[in-house]
Design a protein around this motif. Sequence first.
Motif, PDB file in Angstrom:
ATOM      1  N   VAL A  53       0.860  -1.180   0.000  1.00  0.00           N
ATOM      2  CA  VAL A  53       0.000   0.000   0.000  1.00  0.00           C
ATOM      3  C   VAL A  53       0.898   1.232   0.000  1.00  0.00           C
ATOM      4  CG1 VAL A  53      -1.755   1.292   1.257  1.00  0.00           C
ATOM      5  CG2 VAL A  53      -1.856  -1.210   1.183  1.00  0.00           C
ATOM      6  N   THR A  54       0.750   2.075  -1.031  1.00  0.00           N
ATOM      7  CA  THR A  54       1.576   3.271  -1.137  1.00  0.00           C
ATOM      8  C   THR A  54       0.782   4.561  -0.923  1.00  0.00           C
ATOM      9  OG1 THR A  54       1.316   3.257  -3.545  1.00  0.00           O
ATOM     10  CG2 THR A  54       3.268   2.168  -2.644  1.00  0.00           C
ATOM     11  N   VAL A  55      -0.554   4.466  -1.006  1.00  0.00           N
ATOM     12  CA  VAL A  55      -1.412   5.636  -0.778  1.00  0.00           C
ATOM     13  C   VAL A  55      -2.617   5.187   0.041  1.00  0.00           C
ATOM     14  CG1 VAL A  55      -2.783   7.464  -1.845  1.00  0.00           C
ATOM     15  CG2 VAL A  55      -0.703   6.665  -2.986  1.00  0.00           C
ATOM     16  N   ILE A  56      -2.858   5.874   1.172  1.00  0.00           N
ATOM     17  CA  ILE A  56      -4.020   5.584   2.018  1.00  0.00           C
ATOM     18  C   ILE A  56      -4.875   6.840   2.092  1.00  0.00           C
ATOM     19  CG2 ILE A  56      -4.828   4.931   4.326  1.00  0.00           C
ATOM     20  CD1 ILE A  56      -2.130   3.512   4.736  1.00  0.00           C
ATOM     21  N   ASP A  57      -6.127   6.720   1.663  1.00  0.00           N
ATOM     22  CA  ASP A  57      -7.065   7.846   1.689  1.00  0.00           C
ATOM     23  C   ASP A  57      -6.456   9.106   1.065  1.00  0.00           C
ATOM     24  OD1 ASP A  57      -9.033   6.291   2.920  1.00  0.00           O
ATOM     25  OD2 ASP A  57      -8.288   6.771   4.922  1.00  0.00           O
ATOM     26  N   GLY A  58      -5.748   8.930  -0.053  1.00  0.00           N
ATOM     27  CA  GLY A  58      -5.170  10.059  -0.772  1.00  0.00           C
ATOM     28  C   GLY A  58      -3.842  10.565  -0.250  1.00  0.00           C
ATOM     29  N   VAL A  59      -3.326   9.961   0.804  1.00  0.00           N
ATOM     30  CA  VAL A  59      -2.064  10.415   1.405  1.00  0.00           C
ATOM     31  C   VAL A  59      -0.959   9.423   1.053  1.00  0.00           C
ATOM     32  CG1 VAL A  59      -0.882  10.962   3.558  1.00  0.00           C
ATOM     33  CG2 VAL A  59      -3.321  11.485   3.309  1.00  0.00           C
ATOM     34  N   ASP A  60       0.096   9.939   0.381  1.00  0.00           N
ATOM     35  CA  ASP A  60       1.246   9.092   0.056  1.00  0.00           C
ATOM     36  C   ASP A  60       1.885   8.567   1.326  1.00  0.00           C
ATOM     37  OD1 ASP A  60       0.954   9.516  -2.670  1.00  0.00           O
ATOM     38  OD2 ASP A  60       2.382  11.175  -2.722  1.00  0.00           O
ATOM     39  N   GLN A  61       2.282   7.315   1.297  1.00  0.00           N
ATOM     40  CA  GLN A  61       2.923   6.680   2.443  1.00  0.00           C
ATOM     41  C   GLN A  61       4.432   6.596   2.218  1.00  0.00           C
ATOM     42  OE1 GLN A  61       0.813   5.725   5.204  1.00  0.00           O
ATOM     43  NE2 GLN A  61      -0.345   7.109   3.882  1.00  0.00           N
ATOM     44  N   ALA A  62       5.178   6.614   3.299  1.00  0.00           N
ATOM     45  CA  ALA A  62       6.620   6.410   3.203  1.00  0.00           C
ATOM     46  C   ALA A  62       6.855   4.950   2.823  1.00  0.00           C
ATOM     47  CB  ALA A  62       7.287   6.719   4.541  1.00  0.00           C
ATOM     48  N   VAL A  63       7.653   4.732   1.803  1.00  0.00           N
ATOM     49  CA  VAL A  63       7.953   3.371   1.370  1.00  0.00           C
ATOM     50  C   VAL A  63       9.450   3.230   1.169  1.00  0.00           C
ATOM     51  CG1 VAL A  63       5.706   2.978   0.270  1.00  0.00           C
ATOM     52  CG2 VAL A  63       7.578   3.930  -1.075  1.00  0.00           C
ATOM     53  N   THR A  64       9.925   2.011   1.220  1.00  0.00           N
ATOM     54  CA  THR A  64      11.338   1.760   0.978  1.00  0.00           C
ATOM     55  C   THR A  64      11.638   1.901  -0.508  1.00  0.00           C
ATOM     56  OG1 THR A  64      10.929  -0.607   0.724  1.00  0.00           O
ATOM     57  CG2 THR A  64      11.508   0.170   2.932  1.00  0.00           C
ATOM     58  N   MET A  65      12.875   2.139  -0.843  1.00  0.00           N
ATOM     59  CA  MET A  65      13.276   2.336  -2.231  1.00  0.00           C
ATOM     60  C   MET A  65      13.721   1.036  -2.902  1.00  0.00           C
ATOM     61  SD  MET A  65      12.617   5.433  -2.895  1.00  0.00           S
ATOM     62  CE  MET A  65      13.440   5.610  -4.455  1.00  0.00           C
ATOM     63  N   ASP A  66      13.590  -0.087  -2.200  1.00  0.00           N
ATOM     64  CA  ASP A  66      13.965  -1.346  -2.828  1.00  0.00           C
ATOM     65  C   ASP A  66      12.991  -1.652  -3.958  1.00  0.00           C
ATOM     66  OD1 ASP A  66      11.959  -1.825  -0.812  1.00  0.00           O
ATOM     67  OD2 ASP A  66      12.281  -3.958  -1.106  1.00  0.00           O
ATOM     68  N   TYR A  67      13.480  -2.352  -4.947  1.00  0.00           N
ATOM     69  CA  TYR A  67      12.666  -2.633  -6.127  1.00  0.00           C
ATOM     70  C   TYR A  67      12.384  -4.123  -6.196  1.00  0.00           C
ATOM     71  CZ  TYR A  67      11.079  -2.564 -10.946  1.00  0.00           C
ATOM     72  OH  TYR A  67      10.332  -2.686 -12.081  1.00  0.00           O
ATOM     73  N   SER A  68      11.135  -4.460  -6.367  1.00  0.00           N
ATOM     74  CA  SER A  68      10.734  -5.861  -6.486  1.00  0.00           C
ATOM     75  C   SER A  68       9.888  -6.008  -7.741  1.00  0.00           C
ATOM     76  CB  SER A  68       9.930  -6.280  -5.249  1.00  0.00           C
ATOM     77  OG  SER A  68       9.453  -7.595  -5.394  1.00  0.00           O
ATOM     78  N   THR A  69      10.303  -6.897  -8.621  1.00  0.00           N
ATOM     79  CA  THR A  69       9.608  -7.050  -9.903  1.00  0.00           C
ATOM     80  C   THR A  69       8.257  -7.730  -9.769  1.00  0.00           C
ATOM     81  OG1 THR A  69      10.767  -9.131 -10.321  1.00  0.00           O
ATOM     82  CG2 THR A  69      11.756  -7.119 -11.220  1.00  0.00           C
ATOM     83  N   ASN A  70       7.963  -8.270  -8.605  1.00  0.00           N
ATOM     84  CA  ASN A  70       6.679  -8.957  -8.433  1.00  0.00           C
ATOM     85  C   ASN A  70       5.846  -8.347  -7.304  1.00  0.00           C
ATOM     86  OD1 ASN A  70       8.274  -9.924  -6.327  1.00  0.00           O
ATOM     87  ND2 ASN A  70       7.230 -11.887  -6.277  1.00  0.00           N
ATOM     88  N   ARG A  71       6.031  -7.047  -7.069  1.00  0.00           N
ATOM     89  CA  ARG A  71       5.258  -6.371  -6.028  1.00  0.00           C
ATOM     90  C   ARG A  71       4.403  -5.279  -6.676  1.00  0.00           C
ATOM     91  NH1 ARG A  71       8.864  -4.161  -1.612  1.00  0.00           N
ATOM     92  NH2 ARG A  71       9.463  -2.736  -3.273  1.00  0.00           N
ATOM     93  N   VAL A  72       3.112  -5.289  -6.356  1.00  0.00           N
ATOM     94  CA  VAL A  72       2.156  -4.329  -6.895  1.00  0.00           C
ATOM     95  C   VAL A  72       1.909  -3.255  -5.849  1.00  0.00           C
ATOM     96  CG1 VAL A  72      -0.168  -4.048  -7.808  1.00  0.00           C
ATOM     97  CG2 VAL A  72       1.078  -6.163  -8.244  1.00  0.00           C
ATOM     98  N   ASN A  73       2.070  -1.995  -6.251  1.00  0.00           N
ATOM     99  CA  ASN A  73       1.802  -0.855  -5.368  1.00  0.00           C
ATOM    100  C   ASN A  73       0.368  -0.388  -5.594  1.00  0.00           C
ATOM    101  OD1 ASN A  73       4.523  -0.724  -4.406  1.00  0.00           O
ATOM    102  ND2 ASN A  73       5.085   0.172  -6.366  1.00  0.00           N
ATOM    103  N   VAL A  74      -0.365  -0.194  -4.503  1.00  0.00           N
ATOM    104  CA  VAL A  74      -1.784   0.166  -4.633  1.00  0.00           C
ATOM    105  C   VAL A  74      -2.166   1.354  -3.755  1.00  0.00           C
ATOM    106  CG1 VAL A  74      -2.487  -2.199  -5.218  1.00  0.00           C
ATOM    107  CG2 VAL A  74      -2.551  -1.457  -2.833  1.00  0.00           C
TER     108      VAL A  74
END
Length: 93
Positions: A53-74
């Motif tokens: 989860v990268t956005v909750i109720d319109g507010v961007d969340q702090a996320v790590t900068m690691d990259y995963s080819t099989n992870r979906v950001n929602v």
Amino acid sequence: VETLPVDSKPETEPTETIVEPELFDAAQLDASIGKSLADFTADAEALGAAVRVTVIDGVDQAVTMDYSTNRVNVSVEGGDGADAIVVAINGVG
């Protein structure tokens, strides 16, 4: 004094083929938008993907900068619990 022959060709190291991991096709989850986060996650896991989860109720969340080819950001609405509704897929990574 004995001279040794000089090889005029430099030895080359074998080239290594780099295979990039395949990027998960998030379009497979388009039909799951509008489901609860729990149901969306179950659908994603069945296809071999993780969910972040990268956005909750319109507010961007702090996320790590690691990259995963099989992870979906929602993005979700309705809080950050399993009952929150997935409203958008923000990409893979």
